[in-house]
Scaffold this active site. Structure first.
Site, PDB file in Angstrom:
ATOM      1  N   HIS A 138      61.928  85.720  67.358  1.00 17.93           N
ATOM      2  CA  HIS A 138      62.334  85.013  66.132  1.00 17.93           C
ATOM      3  C   HIS A 138      63.495  84.041  66.408  1.00 17.93           C
ATOM      4  CE1 HIS A 138      59.552  87.444  63.969  1.00 17.93           C
ATOM      5  NE2 HIS A 138      60.233  88.561  64.174  1.00 17.93           N
ATOM      6  N   ASP A 198      52.814  88.440  65.600  1.00 14.51           N
ATOM      7  CA  ASP A 198      53.733  89.400  64.993  1.00 14.51           C
ATOM      8  C   ASP A 198      53.072  90.283  63.938  1.00 14.51           C
ATOM      9  OD1 ASP A 198      55.992  90.754  64.169  1.00 14.51           O
ATOM     10  OD2 ASP A 198      57.057  89.019  63.406  1.00 14.51           O
TER      11      ASP A 198
HETATM   12 ZN   LIG Z   1      58.168  91.904  65.224  1.00 15.67          ZN
END
Ligand SMILES: [Zn+2]
Length: 453
Positions: A272, A323
């Site tokens: 991220h 993800d």
């Molecule tokens: Zn994750």
């Protein structure tokens, strides 16, 4: 083992160009030869239409989140309300249902051209945190699932000890925890020794986040990564609240905390990296730490837009992950990196399509402990992902703009053939396991019945 040959109408060859009439010879799991200037398929060669790419690497996955697709889209809320829904699914799984669900999810990935997955694994134990008879049974289920679906796997075993700085685990989180970092490390050592020498499996490690691993335990995870020379992944600064809590607890940002405790470097991937300061960017890039962008999840969870281009220019390789599997489509992840930058900057043209393809292929494999994969050269893993150029989305592609067509217009549904590690797992858009939609529906229905009962 006998040599197989594939004739590609067009193939994406280094240093980043589409070449017509390419013959790829494969023995066992490896590309043995690449011939260019072959105008038609020789006898015995399998014909691959469209543009054939190297294998895509999904550098950040939580397989079981796939069961949340659609059901979290109706209400308002935040990352934190979404997480409650995710915990409810996590609460239902056992080793058998996890294998069934993950196999279907990994088959969906194979259909999308993904040949290697980085599975960030934290659902380790039975309800209440009680270890199963084999404390690594959930990890074994994920590895078996990947193999049956035709993917290589980096199983990134996450250390998860607290629900926040100084906050003990509670509820479903108890399933994630090993009690202390040394017990986590001992379990990972057992897992590592069990899979030593298996070329299609990499046992890596993860700091779930700075919420979940106390500062003075981060070095235990970093030590295992260093000792075995394996990848270390960590969720980093996905949410502003995580930064605030880290500043309050430790007087520094999550990136600085990881750096202080020896967890940054070329083997590390920060997942991220959404809310970073200039100092954080300098620490990540200066240490050669990689960054995995997961744009379809980050926009789904209203996380924000991370500084991908700034990080890349400063020296951090960029990789891509699906993800939470709000969608499984690495072309969508790749174009979202560029399109997010356009929205944030009000300017176009930050990322050439070839650089985004590199992020989706070679860079991802590198970050998962499979260096040299994700590129069509002799000696590399035999991964061949063929994308249709005659679908409604891709038809009319300009021969000089094929990378741009694939990155900005193709979807996972345009992948019609996938050879993964020498195994032809997808042909004519069909996976060897059969009807992947039906497999997913059945596996997800099981988690719903469990959570209702
Ligand atoms: Zn994750």
């Amino acid at each position: 083992m006998r040599e197989l040959t594939y004739w590609c109408e067009l193939a994406w060859l280094p240093p980043g160009r589409a070449v017509a009439g390419v013959l790829v010879a494969v023995r066992d799991t490896v590309i043995t030869r690449i011939d260019t200037g072959v105008p038609s398929p020789p006898r015995g060669a399998v014909r691959l239409a469209g543009l054939t790419l190297p294998g895509l690497a999904n550098a950040h996955s939580h397989a079981f989140h796939r069961a949340l697709r659609g059901v979290t889209q109706r209400e308002r809320g935040t990352f934190w309300t979404w997480r409650e829904r995710m915990y409810a699914v996590a609460g239902t799984l056992d080793p058998d249902s996890y294998l069934t669900l993950a196999r279907a999810v990994f088959a969906e990935m194979a259909l999308a051209g993904i040949t290697c997955v980085g599975e960030f694994h934290y659902l380790h134990h039975a309800p209440g945190g009680r270890p199963y008879d084999d404390p690594n049974v959930m990890g074994h289920a994920l590895i078996q699932a990947a193999r049956e679906a035709g993917l290589r796997i980096a199983l990134l075993d996450a250390c998860y000890l607290t629900g926040g700085a100084g906050v003990p685990l509670s509820g479903v989180q108890l399933r994630f925890g090993d009690g202390d970092a040394d017990r986590w490390a001992a379990r990972v050592e057992e897992l590592t020794s069990r899979h030593r020498g298996e070329r299609d499996v990499e046992i890596g490690v993860a700091v779930h986040s700075v919420r979940a691993v106390p500062a003075d335990r981060i070095h235990v995870v970093a030590d295992v990564s260093r000792r075995h020379a394996v990848p270390l992944h960590a969720h980093v600064s996905e949410q502003r609240a995580e930064n605030t809590a880290c500043e309050e607890a430790y007087g520094m940002s999550p990136v600085r905390l990881l750096e202080t405790h020896g967890a940054l470097g070329p083997r590390t991937t920060a997942v991220h990296a959404t809310h970073l300061s200039e100092a954080d960017i300098a620490l990540l890039a200066g240490s050669g730490t990689r960054v995995c962008m997961c744009p379809t999840t980050e926009r789904d969870l209203a996380d924000g837009i991370g500084p991908a281009r700034t990080l890349f220019d400063a020296g951090s390789p960029i990789t891509l992950g699906s993800d939470s599997h709000a969608v499984v489509d690495l072309f969508e992840e790749a174009r979202a990196v560029e399109l997010n930058e356009r929205l944030a900057s009000e300017r176009r043209g930050h990322w050439p399509a070839a650089e985004l393809l590199h992020a989706a292929t070679a860079a991802g494999h590198d970050s998962l402990g499979f260096p040299g994969a994700g590129v069509l050269v002799p000696g590399a893993w035999a991964d061949l992902v063929s994308v249709r150029l005659d679908s409604p989305r891709t038809a009319g592609a300009d021969p000089g703009h094929l990378a741009e067509t694939v990155v900005f217009a193709a979807t996972a549904a345009d992948v019609h053939s996938v050879v993964s590690g020498g195994r032809h797992v997808v042909s004519d858009g069909r996976h060897v396991l059969g009807d992947v939609g039906a497999l997913l529906a059945e596996a997800i229905a099981t988690t719903r019945q469990e959570s209702a009962s």
